[in-house]
Design an enzyme around this catalytic site. Structure first.
Site, PDB file in Angstrom:
ATOM      1  CG  HIS A  96      -2.124   0.788   1.166  1.00 23.72           C
ATOM      2  ND1 HIS A  96      -2.092   2.158   1.139  1.00 23.72           N
ATOM      3  CD2 HIS A  96      -3.439   0.451   1.122  1.00 23.72           C
ATOM      4  CE1 HIS A  96      -3.330   2.627   1.080  1.00 23.72           C
ATOM      5  NE2 HIS A  96      -4.155   1.621   1.063  1.00 23.72           N
ATOM      6  CD  GLU A 144      -3.245   1.351  -2.450  1.00 24.66           C
ATOM      7  OE1 GLU A 144      -3.900   0.293  -2.254  1.00 24.66           O
ATOM      8  OE2 GLU A 144      -3.704   2.477  -2.168  1.00 24.66           O
TER       9      GLU A 144
END
Ligand code: TA6
Length: 303
Positions: free
Chosen positions: A169, A277
């Site tokens: 992330h 991500e």
């Protein structure tokens, strides 16, 4: 290459000045600087770094579920984005390349390895309680003068199969989100989480961010297809390449969402970040007993 390993983080620095800092909590990369000391990741000024909650910024590790999966029996009781980012990982050690190859051509590099397993004392208790599978994770962070690679190996050490998702992330730092274009997603299908999960196709060659953006892309071609490039004011800044990660999530909370996220500071910080991500989240990775899943991203500094 120097290290300081106090009880909370590992810091590695190349002889040429580049550095990376990894918090053992979540094995979260919280800083990546170039030789001039310029920070490449965005970290909220209100990010908790004391292990009290997932880090807001840097590169949180998402496992075994991306988001929440209320209809998925094995993971429906897990917190959003799973428990890897809220567990204390073990620092397994480092390796540097110049000592092995000594070849100037490749330049200096350092690899930091981190581990988390179902038997680990630092495992988030929620995991053991709500996802009782035997597993092992090895997460490696490799720094070179021009890139940062994060890779993960998931091993099913159980006698039963389990499904999982994996995602890195990454909060990339940008000067001005309104001058950012994301290239490399043309023609990719995506799920638009800001539009009720509608399935769409990326028609414009570049993705621009003009409001809350939350899209799970599945670029065409194999999972290692071409780079996703972040261009700022016409200049390519980051190239993100993937290995065996078939999805790319693009997220920016914009003003209202940022206002509502307690640990997102400053509130106009959405102007200085974009989440790119890489992950395997479009489908469940089903691991048989003894199976392993491996995925990696490399972020290359351009220009
Ligand atoms: O990656 C995008 C996303 O799933 C968004 O929907 C938003 O929830 C973001 O992750 C942050 O999630 P977090 O649990 O870290 O607040």
């Amino acid at each position: 290459v120097t290290f300081s390993d106090d009880n909370s983080r590992v810091i590695a620095e190349l002889p040429t000045g580049e550095s990376v800092t990894v918090l053992l909590y979540g094995a979260t990369v919280i800083s990546w600087k170039d030789a001039q000391g310029d920070e490449k990741l965005w970290l909220s000024e209100a990010a908790k770094l004391d292990g009290s909650r997932a880090v807001r910024g840097g590169i949180p590790v998402v496992f075994p579920v991306f988001g929440t999966a209320p209809t998925h029996p094995q993971t429906k009781d897990l917190p959003q984005h799973g428990f890897a980012r809220t567990s204390r990982w073990e620092f397994l050690g480092k390796s540097t390349s110049e000592s092995q190859t000594g070849s100037a051509a490749n330049g200096p590099a350092v690899k930091l390895d981190f581990g988390l397993s179902s038997a680990a004392p630092g495992l988030d208790p929620i995991a053991a309680a709500r996802w009782p599978f035997k597993f092992n994770l090895i997460y490696s962070v490799t720094l070179t003068q021009t890139s940062l690679t994060t890779s993960i190996v998931v091993t099913n050490d159980d006698s039963a199969p389990f499904d999982c998702q994996v995602l890195m992330h990454t909060y990339l730092r940008v000067k001005d989100i309104t001058a950012v274009q994301v290239q490399g997603l043309a023609d990719a299908s995506y799920i638009d989480k800001v539009d009720g999960g509608a399935r769409k196709t990326q028609s414009a060659a570049e993705v621009t961010i003009t409001g809350e953006t939350d899209r799970v892309y599945t670029p065409a071609g194999d999972p290692g297809a071409g780079p996703v490039t972040v261009v700022e004011a016409g200049r390519p800044v980051y190239a993100v390449t993937r290995d065996n990660l078939s999805n790319v999530v693009v997220w920016n909370p914009w003003a209202d969402k940022a206002q509502g996220i307690a640990d997102f500071a400053p509130k106009d910080g959405f102007r200085n970040m974009i989440c790119i991500e890489p992950g395997a989240v479009g489908a469940w990775q089903s691991l048989e007993a003894g199976d392993a899943f491996e995925g990696a991203q490399t972020i290359t500094l351009l220009g």
